[in-house]
Design a protein around this motif. Structure first.
Motif, PDB file in Angstrom:
ATOM      1  N   LEU A   1       0.478  -1.360   0.101  1.00  0.00           N
ATOM      2  CA  LEU A   1      -0.457   0.340   0.338  1.00  0.00           C
ATOM      3  C   LEU A   1       0.792   1.524   0.201  1.00  0.00           C
ATOM      4  N   ARG A   2       0.453   2.224  -0.603  1.00  0.00           N
ATOM      5  CA  ARG A   2       1.611   2.968  -0.880  1.00  0.00           C
ATOM      6  C   ARG A   2       1.020   4.728  -0.314  1.00  0.00           C
ATOM      7  N   ILE A   3       1.625   4.777   0.544  1.00  0.00           N
ATOM      8  CA  ILE A   3       0.759   5.294   1.434  1.00  0.00           C
ATOM      9  C   ILE A   3       1.692   6.897   1.355  1.00  0.00           C
ATOM     10  N   GLY A   4       1.450   8.630   1.556  1.00  0.00           N
ATOM     11  CA  GLY A   4       2.010   9.812   0.400  1.00  0.00           C
ATOM     12  C   GLY A   4       1.492  10.486   2.041  1.00  0.00           C
ATOM     13  N   ALA A   5       2.145  10.977   2.918  1.00  0.00           N
ATOM     14  CA  ALA A   5       1.560  12.228   4.008  1.00  0.00           C
ATOM     15  C   ALA A   5       2.209  13.341   4.088  1.00  0.00           C
TER      16      ALA A   5
ATOM     17  N   GLY B   1       5.967  14.254   1.264  1.00  0.00           N
ATOM     18  CA  GLY B   1       5.670  15.412  -0.002  1.00  0.00           C
ATOM     19  C   GLY B   1       4.619  16.867   1.016  1.00  0.00           C
ATOM     20  N   THR B   2       4.796  17.724   0.251  1.00  0.00           N
ATOM     21  CA  THR B   2       3.562  18.820   0.139  1.00  0.00           C
ATOM     22  C   THR B   2       2.216  18.487  -0.083  1.00  0.00           C
ATOM     23  N   SER B   3       1.944  19.033   0.309  1.00  0.00           N
ATOM     24  CA  SER B   3       0.068  18.141  -0.183  1.00  0.00           C
ATOM     25  C   SER B   3      -0.231  18.785  -1.920  1.00  0.00           C
TER      26      SER B   3
ATOM     27  N   SER C   1       2.057  18.084  -4.095  1.00  0.00           N
ATOM     28  CA  SER C   1       2.717  16.951  -4.850  1.00  0.00           C
ATOM     29  C   SER C   1       2.113  15.684  -4.168  1.00  0.00           C
ATOM     30  N   LEU C   2       1.426  15.867  -3.392  1.00  0.00           N
ATOM     31  CA  LEU C   2       1.066  14.113  -3.416  1.00  0.00           C
ATOM     32  C   LEU C   2      -0.660  14.257  -3.670  1.00  0.00           C
ATOM     33  N   HIS C   3      -1.453  15.779  -3.807  1.00  0.00           N
ATOM     34  CA  HIS C   3      -2.139  15.325  -5.236  1.00  0.00           C
ATOM     35  C   HIS C   3      -1.875  15.430  -6.731  1.00  0.00           C
ATOM     36  N   ASP C   4      -0.491  15.943  -6.228  1.00  0.00           N
ATOM     37  CA  ASP C   4       0.084  15.518  -8.059  1.00  0.00           C
ATOM     38  C   ASP C   4      -0.353  13.943  -8.463  1.00  0.00           C
ATOM     39  N   ARG C   5       0.200  13.496  -7.161  1.00  0.00           N
ATOM     40  CA  ARG C   5       0.657  11.723  -7.341  1.00  0.00           C
ATOM     41  C   ARG C   5      -0.434  11.461  -7.344  1.00  0.00           C
ATOM     42  N   ILE C   6      -1.168  11.385  -6.624  1.00  0.00           N
ATOM     43  CA  ILE C   6      -2.908  10.469  -6.484  1.00  0.00           C
ATOM     44  C   ILE C   6      -3.302  10.585  -7.236  1.00  0.00           C
ATOM     45  N   SER C   7      -2.737  11.999  -8.315  1.00  0.00           N
ATOM     46  CA  SER C   7      -3.848  11.928  -9.616  1.00  0.00           C
ATOM     47  C   SER C   7      -3.596  11.499 -10.111  1.00  0.00           C
ATOM     48  N   ARG C   8      -2.002  10.750 -10.505  1.00  0.00           N
ATOM     49  CA  ARG C   8      -1.255   9.938 -11.908  1.00  0.00           C
ATOM     50  C   ARG C   8      -0.881   8.459 -11.573  1.00  0.00           C
ATOM     51  N   GLN C   9      -2.219   8.198  -9.826  1.00  0.00           N
ATOM     52  CA  GLN C   9      -1.892   7.068  -9.888  1.00  0.00           C
ATOM     53  C   GLN C   9      -0.779   6.025  -9.593  1.00  0.00           C
TER      54      GLN C   9
END
Length: 321
Positions: free
Chosen positions: A91-95, A125-127, A129-137
């Motif tokens: 599970l890839r978790i960003g925070a 990461g920052t919010s 960058s994290l939103h960008d990464r989850i948008s790119r799956q």
């Protein structure tokens, strides 16, 4: 076409390194290289070009990636539908750092007991960058500040915490000194301002509060680390305006917190994840675990009154964002 090979392509492109991809997939670098070579032969294109110790995806590879992600995701959905009871896998978790230093370690400790086969991969990461990464799956779930724009309809969100805007001062400034907005303005007039970086979503709230009430400041510095800001206040370097984040560490800092703004300046921390995911059971397990930990910690957090009522965090504990 083997979707495991496509997954290797995706990870190499994200990491920029064959060695890093090998570590993530539990394979040798030679095995990853062979997978790439096999796909290049099959597709008749070059996927990566070497640049020192890193690799860069070619234009052909960049065009392939969206389709590869879709195929890998659909294959994982198929496998997940055949093993609906499993709580195993990566599970890839960003925070954001606030969560990294407070809630996340306790959440992972809880998951180790309830889902021992779940393997977390943690990405700070920052919010933004994290939103960008989850948008790119590239991530499965993130814990981040709610953005000042509407998220993609493919993503879902659950609010974890709403943090009021707080004036952080040396302990020499008591609650009796911060009773209304004029008293807040007087403090800023006499004390240097340690500014929460306004390029961050949380920092924007502080800037909007100061602008709305026409409060002038004497800038000391700008920084995007709330733990460092708290230590600066402890040393008497100035005052700061930050969200009241979760305190779980007794650092012995000699500071006071004062709530100065209404709920319209709250910083919301959300759990964000895809609406459809092959890892939905793992995501649900993580979300429930971090919600449970947050509730447990919140029930033990002391509060005191501020300009807008109760809700001031105990001033002895800090973390960073």
């Amino acid at each position: 076409m083997d979707t495991r090979f496509l997954e290797s392509v995706i990870i190499v492109a994200e990491q920029g390194s064959v060695a890093a991809a090998a570590r993530q997939q539990g394979l040798t670098a030679a095995a990853i290289s062979q997978r790439l070579k096999t796909l290049e032969t099959e597709l008749g294109v070059v996927l990566f070009r070497r640049n020192g110790k890193t690799v860069q995806p070619t234009a052909e590879c960049s065009r392939l990636l969206p389709h590869a992600r879709k195929m890998v995701g659909e294959a994982a959905l198929l496998a997940g539908s055949l093993d609906g009871e499993s709580l195993s896998g990566i599970l890839r978790i960003g925070a954001i750092s606030t969560v990294m230093t407070s809630l996340l370690p306790l959440t992972l400790k809880h998951l180790r007991k309830t889902a021992p086969l779940l393997v977390p991969e943690i990405y700070p990461g920052t919010s933004v960058s994290l939103h960008d990464r989850i948008s790119r799956q590239e991530l499965d779930v993130i814990v981040a500040i709610a953005p000042p724009f509407e998220r993609s309809k493919s993503l879902e969100a659950r609010n974890l915490r709403s943090e009021p805007l707080m004036l952080m001062t040396p302990s020499s400034i008591t609650p009796q000194d911060v009773t209304d907005l004029p008293s807040v303005a007087r403090i800023f007039a006499h004390m240097p301002y340690i500014r929460y970086d306004p390029s961050s979503w949380g920092g924007r709230l502080a800037e909007q509060f100061l602008a709305r009430h026409a409060i002038e400041t004497r800038l000391f510095c700008t920084i995007d680390s709330q733990e460092t800001m708290a230590r600066m206040v402890h040393e008497g370097l100035g005052v700061s305006l930050v969200p009241g984040w979760m305190q779980v560490y007794d650092t012995g800092l000699d500071i006071h917190w004062h709530r100065v703004a209404g709920d319209e300046f709250n910083r919301n921390i959300d759990l964000v994840y895809p609406g459809v995911s092959p890892k939905s059971r793992l995501i649900d397990a993580f979300c429930q675990a971090i919600i449970d930990i947050h509730k447990r910690l919140s029930s033990g957090t002391s509060t005191s009154a501020g300009l807008h009522g109760s809700g001031d965090p105990d001033c002895s504990d800090v973390s960073k964002d």
